[in-house]
Design an enzyme around this catalytic site. Structure first.
Site, PDB file in Angstrom:
ATOM      1  N   ASP A   1     -10.660   1.780  -3.611  1.00  0.00           N
ATOM      2  CA  ASP A   1     -11.247   1.529  -2.287  1.00  0.00           C
ATOM      3  C   ASP A   1     -12.763   1.508  -2.370  1.00  0.00           C
ATOM      4  O   ASP A   1     -13.431   1.115  -1.417  1.00  0.00           O
ATOM      5  CB  ASP A   1     -10.829   2.628  -1.302  1.00  0.00           C
ATOM      6  CG  ASP A   1      -9.460   2.349  -0.717  1.00  0.00           C
ATOM      7  OD1 ASP A   1      -8.948   1.235  -0.911  1.00  0.00           O
ATOM      8  OD2 ASP A   1      -8.903   3.245  -0.070  1.00  0.00           O
TER       9      ASP A   1
ATOM     10  N   ASP B   1       0.835  -1.203   0.000  1.00  0.00           N
ATOM     11  CA  ASP B   1       0.000   0.000   0.000  1.00  0.00           C
ATOM     12  C   ASP B   1       0.872   1.256   0.000  1.00  0.00           C
ATOM     13  O   ASP B   1       2.077   1.214   0.311  1.00  0.00           O
ATOM     14  CB  ASP B   1      -0.901  -0.038   1.237  1.00  0.00           C
ATOM     15  CG  ASP B   1      -2.191   0.750   1.067  1.00  0.00           C
ATOM     16  OD1 ASP B   1      -2.295   1.522   0.091  1.00  0.00           O
ATOM     17  OD2 ASP B   1      -3.084   0.604   1.921  1.00  0.00           O
TER      18      ASP B   1
END
Ligand code: DGJ
Length: 735
Positions: free
Chosen positions: A549, A479
């Site tokens: 997301d 990430d």
């Protein structure tokens, strides 16, 4: 016969793909001109390309063997201060600050194969391939600058890769101010520009616009390729559709700041530049030094946007993604993030794991929150040891407990980042990106490690390597949750400060290169707050990417549709999450969420303990179905049928030459009562790429069609709801 031919008499170089040609003329031994890129063609007589009489007001350079009005010609790599007033591809200054303008002495080198680009990801070549590279070597004698324009033709993909190398052969330092990877001037045919824009949770939305005189540009200055714009775009003819018409696609194999410039000038020439963003870039080139630009890839398709996407998908799968993953089926995963966020312990994880196994899930991904003190996003980045409160036995014992259940173990990390509240910060406060004497800006309560520093990169390599050696980890979600700011390089001299953004990316690539070399079997999934760095540069190391997301089915249809213009479904992480959706608050059916997610790499990211027995049965069925059709979805051909950017419906299909079944997905995002066309009660969905004479049977309704019926009349669907309706249709080819 090779793919690149040099007609020395006419000074014409043609590169031939299966369906495309790319042609360059060397003008006066000084200037490479762009002659042609498009459908395959053979040149008989090239005199037509010779520049004709000089128009009035033209700029001449003394001693050129002839004069010409350079702005009216198509160049291959345009530069300024020579009478070409279009946006230049590059800018170099000598040690006195004077621009390097040529005239260049031009030399040609054609060789078999393709060189790697030091420190940067670039297209891979198989040893058995008929691949050649063209180098146009341009020497500027006063400065000693040797500029090499490098082109490789991948005939089977109708793809040309390009990059540029600057060598300083002089005695004094040179300063690179701009260094595009690709630049070319196309004769304008009223092209339209298609590109992708977005934001966090709304990535890669399609924009298509006409071009007017002037320059249109887009790019990133955020240090990553960004949620906002993708380093890829296409030029299309006005009539180009998903299935018909010319499409010229461009992509940059790079993960940092980039700039794309499209300029339509008064003379009807369309200049296209793409490469490093000069707003955040300069490079000091010492005598003897070399600078390599990132590589760009261009594909030409005569069969519309689906044709362009097919070429990009194949190219990225076969030439960019690590070869061991190109043909490897990707596991169905469970991800803990939206199930529990930071709030879990080993027993809650194990309960989730038990349910996941029962559902047929293959990989358990432990997302954020597993390391020392990480109970919120305000703390602990940099301290990559398991939090014993949550995982008393550490990562190894937890990973083994998953293995005993028959699950693979995946781990989330964010190694480019650091929290103020971390042991790492206390030990190395100088490792953050910060401007001395000024506060460093925080994003998501975190700071960025300065990856332009070799010692920081070494730390990340050692830390991640240590983690991967410490436990049975077969997957990593890498990430990166904020953009770069305060980009000062305290270890570099004043004259090199503007190198930092590119050096950051070079540092990242060194880290990824080393870690993936040490752990070739670990599957990496990239992520940057969702799809903020989903680009071909990252795919070179990480074969899949967390697309967004936003897992809301309606939003995801648009995000995945836009992403698929350039990237194949196998590269897109796509999860079923809870309703109401955590990003949009929308409630869609489990069926629709499953159908959207199984159009990419299927995963589940929700608290499984909250699902009812019926819902668990449905998930079990979805996973079983996905596994049955996984090779069709992951390795078949993906065709977009109806665009959610042009209508309130969307549709796509998967087809594979060696598989008899075809999967068709249809979605209604929003409805309107009694619509005149394609109304709420009847939809005619026209399919594509079927054999018109073959027979197909719709599995559920047992209706038979010919291929031509399905492609002309279409598949007849009767939606039952106005909003958020969906269908998954299985068609069997009848042998
Ligand atoms: C952002 C990612 O996109 C999410 O999927 C999740 O991993 C969080 N970061 C964790 O902090």
């Amino acid at each position: 016969m090779g793919t690149i031919e040099f007609d020395t008499a006419n000074q014409i170089i043609s590169m031939q793909g299966l369906h495309s040609s790319y042609v360059i003329q060397l003008y006066s031994h000084t200037l490479p001109l762009h002659l042609y890129w498009g459908p395959h063609q053979k040149l008989a007589d090239t005199r037509q390309f010779s520049p004709s009489a000089e128009p009035g007001y033209s700029i001449k350079v003394k001693d050129r063997d002839t004069s010409y009005f350079i702005e009216e010609f198509g160049c291959e790599y345009g530069f300024a201060e020579n009478g070409d007033y279009r946006v230049p591809a590059f800018g170099v200054r000598d040690s006195r600050g004077y621009p390097v303008t040529g005239p260049f002495e031009l030399d040609v080198n054609i060789y078999r194969g393709k060189h790697k680009i030091p420190g940067l990801p670039s297209a891979r070549t198989g040893s058995d391939e008929d691949i050649q590279t063209l180098e146009l070597r341009m020497v500027d004698h006063p400065s000693g600058l040797l500029t090499v324009l490098s082109y490789t033709m991948f005939p089977e993909h109708d793809a040309v890769t390009r990059n540029v190398i600057f060598h300083n052969r002089g005695n004094a330092a040179l300063r690179l101010e701009k260094a595009a990877s690709v630049s070319m001037d196309m004769p304008n045919r009223d092209y339209e520009l298609l590109y992708l824009h977005g934001a966090w949770a709304r990535e890669r939305q399609i924009i298509r616009r006409t071009l007017q005189p002037g320059t249109f540009s887009f790019g990133s200055t955020r240090g990553i390729s960004s949620h906002q714009f993708s380093p890829s775009f296409a030029l299309l003819e006005a009539e180009t559709s998903e299935f018909r018409g010319d499409a010229y696609g461009y992509g940059l194999i790079y993960s940092g700041n980039f700039l794309a410039e499209i300029e339509l000038n008064y003379g009807g020439n369309l200049r296209v530049n793409m490469g490093l963003n000069p707003d955040t870039f300069e490079w000091e080139l010492e005598p003897g030094g070399s600078f390599y630009t990132p590589e760009a890839v261009m594909v030409y398709a005569d069969d519309g946007l689906n044709g362009m996407s097919r070429r990009f998908h194949r190219f990225f799968q076969e030439r960019i993604v690590p070869s061991r993953f190109a043909e490897m089926e990707r596991p169905v995963l469970f991800n803990s993030w939206e199930a529990s966020y930071f709030d879990f312990d080993e027993s809650t994880l194990k309960e989730l794991a038990d349910t996941a196994v029962d559902l047929g899930i293959e990989l358990f991904v432990l997302d954020d929150g597993w390391f020392e003190g990480r109970d919120s996003d305000r703390t602990s980045l940099g301290d990559w040891q398991a939090d014993r409160r949550k995982l008393p036995g550490g990562l190894k014992s937890f990973g083994e407990s998953l293995q005993h259940r028959g699950l693979k173990f995946g781990l989330w990390i964010e190694p480019e980042m650091i929290s103020y509240a971390s042991k790492l910060y206390h030990k190395h406060p100088d490792w953050i990106l910060a401007i001395p004497d000024r506060p460093a800006a925080e994003g998501r309560n975190q700071l960025v490690l300065d990856l332009s520093r070799p010692d920081v990169c070494d730390f990340i390599i050692d830390t991640v390597n240590g983690l991967l050696n410490s436990a049975p980890i077969s997957y990593v979600k890498w990430d990166m949750n904020r953009s770069l700011t305060n980009a000062a390089a305290r270890h570099l001299s004043a004259s090199r400060q503007r190198e930092i953004y590119h050096r950051y990316v070079l540092g990242l690539y060194r880290v990824l290169d080393e870690i993936t070399r040490l752990h070739p079997d670990v599957l990496f999934e990239g992520c940057a707050g969702g799809g903020g760095r989903f680009d071909p540069g990252i795919l070179y190391y990480m074969p899949q990417y967390w697309t967004s997301d936003n897992t809301d089915a309606v939003s995801r249809v648009r995000i995945q549709y836009g992403t698929s213009l350039f990237f194949p479904p196998i590269s897109m992480g796509a999860h079923v999450s809870a309703v109401p959706n955590h990003q949009t608050g929308r409630t869609t059916s489990l069926e629709m969420r499953g159908q959207v997610a199984m159009s990419g790499n299927l995963g589940y990211e929700l608290d499984l303990s909250r699902l009812s027995a019926d819902e668990l049965d449905s998930v079990r069925d979805q996973v079983r179905f996905y596994k049955q059709y996984r090779s069709l979805i992951q390795f078949g051909r993906f065709l977009r049928l109806v665009s959610p950017f042009d209508s309130t419906d969307a549709a796509w299909m998967f087809i594979h030459p060696e598989i008899d079944d075809i999967l068709v997905f249809w979605f209604r995002l929003y409805g309107e009562a009694n619509r005149p066309v394609s109304g709420p009660r009847l939809v005619r969905l026209r399919l594509a790429e079927l054999d018109p004479f073959d027979y197909y049977r719709e599995r559920e309704r047992r209706i038979e069609y010919t291929g031509s019926e399905l492609m002309n009349t279409g598949l007849i669907l009767s939606p039952s709801r106005l909003d958020y309706d969906s269908r998954l249709i299985i068609l069997e080819r009848i042998r």
